[in-house]
Design a protein around this motif. Structure first.
Motif, PDB file in Angstrom:
ATOM      1  N   ALA A  69       0.832  -1.198   0.000  1.00  0.00           N
ATOM      2  CA  ALA A  69       0.000   0.000   0.000  1.00  0.00           C
ATOM      3  C   ALA A  69       0.867   1.248   0.000  1.00  0.00           C
ATOM      4  O   ALA A  69       1.891   1.306   0.662  1.00  0.00           O
ATOM      5  CB  ALA A  69      -0.900   0.008   1.219  1.00  0.00           C
ATOM      6  N   ILE A 118       0.319   5.095   0.971  1.00  0.00           N
ATOM      7  CA  ILE A 118      -0.625   5.982   1.642  1.00  0.00           C
ATOM      8  C   ILE A 118      -0.029   7.378   1.677  1.00  0.00           C
ATOM      9  O   ILE A 118       1.116   7.564   2.082  1.00  0.00           O
ATOM     10  CB  ILE A 118      -0.918   5.478   3.061  1.00  0.00           C
ATOM     11  CG1 ILE A 118      -1.559   4.095   2.966  1.00  0.00           C
ATOM     12  CG2 ILE A 118      -1.817   6.449   3.811  1.00  0.00           C
ATOM     13  CD1 ILE A 118      -1.628   3.354   4.233  1.00  0.00           C
ATOM     14  N   ASN A 176      -5.290   5.897  -0.054  1.00  0.00           N
ATOM     15  CA  ASN A 176      -4.702   4.574   0.116  1.00  0.00           C
ATOM     16  C   ASN A 176      -4.771   3.871  -1.235  1.00  0.00           C
ATOM     17  O   ASN A 176      -5.842   3.772  -1.824  1.00  0.00           O
ATOM     18  CB  ASN A 176      -5.486   3.802   1.184  1.00  0.00           C
ATOM     19  CG  ASN A 176      -4.893   2.445   1.440  1.00  0.00           C
ATOM     20  OD1 ASN A 176      -3.755   2.165   1.082  1.00  0.00           O
ATOM     21  ND2 ASN A 176      -5.662   1.590   2.069  1.00  0.00           N
ATOM     22  N   TYR A 182      -8.828  -1.454   8.064  1.00  0.00           N
ATOM     23  CA  TYR A 182      -8.567  -0.196   8.743  1.00  0.00           C
ATOM     24  C   TYR A 182      -8.936  -0.307  10.214  1.00  0.00           C
ATOM     25  O   TYR A 182      -9.946  -0.909  10.558  1.00  0.00           O
ATOM     26  CB  TYR A 182      -9.425   0.918   8.146  1.00  0.00           C
ATOM     27  CG  TYR A 182      -8.972   1.450   6.819  1.00  0.00           C
ATOM     28  CD1 TYR A 182      -8.738   2.805   6.655  1.00  0.00           C
ATOM     29  CD2 TYR A 182      -8.783   0.625   5.732  1.00  0.00           C
ATOM     30  CE1 TYR A 182      -8.344   3.312   5.442  1.00  0.00           C
ATOM     31  CE2 TYR A 182      -8.388   1.122   4.513  1.00  0.00           C
ATOM     32  CZ  TYR A 182      -8.164   2.471   4.368  1.00  0.00           C
ATOM     33  OH  TYR A 182      -7.773   2.958   3.169  1.00  0.00           O
TER      34      TYR A 182
END
Length: 184
Positions: A22, A24, A65, A71
């Motif tokens: 990921a 972010i 994201n 989450y």
């Protein structure tokens, strides 16, 4: 020869696959934030705000994201004058409410803690909104933690299907050669 060929094909498929991770990024925020910082599979953004508006306040943190994940969000204050009225995460269409876990009775608390526990959320742009009342001076703090549970990349799926196909082909081929040997 066939074993060498399968080894070369498997190595090529493995070389072409990539690890999913990921990315972010924080866009804008009315609060001070730290991060995003990565530790293992978790990416964390810390946020805080002192000197909240009086008598009401609204604060936000925008982030993007690039990969779906689980989450977990926490929000807390140890300032007695601060009382959260609502907090939620949104992508503009879906709303994920944080719930008060402790210190939820105004005037009878020394701290307040809200959270959104382990919720699967798709990749995209999100905003965390925090609303509340402040009868004096006070502050808030919290974290956004995104856990990457490793959704396989398409090349990984292709390599796995290729492996299953090769195993099936070998099993079918072995059965047909055994049948021929028995018939002779």
């Amino acid at each position: 020869m066939r074993k060498i060929l399968f080894g070369v094909v498997g190595a090529a498929a493995l070389a072409m696959s990539s690890v999913a991770s990921a990315t972010i990024t924080v866009g804008s925020s009315s609060m001070t934030y730290t991060g995003p910082s990565q530790s293992g599979l978790d990416t964390t953004i810390g946020y805080s705000k002192s000197g909240l508006g009086n008598p009401t306040f609204s604060e936000f943190l925008d982030f993007t994201n690039s990969l779906a994940g689980i989450y977990s969000i926490t929000l807390d204050t140890s300032s007695k004058p601060v009382d959260f009225t609502s907090a939620y995460l949104t992508d503009g269409t879906n709303f994920y409410d944080l719930t008060c876990e402790s210190g939820c009775v105004p005037g009878l608390k020394s701290s307040e803690f809200w959270s959104l526990d382990d919720t699967f959320i798709a990749a995209g742009s999100y905003a965390l909104w925090i609303y509340g009342n402040n009868s004096d001076t006070g502050g808030l703090a919290g974290t956004i933690t995104i856990t990457d549970h490793g959704v396989p990349e398409p090349a990984t799926w292709a390599m796995m299907l290729l492996g299953f196909g090769a195993i099936g082909w070998q099993l079918r081929r072995r059965r047909s050669s055994l049948a021929l040997a028995q018939a002779a």
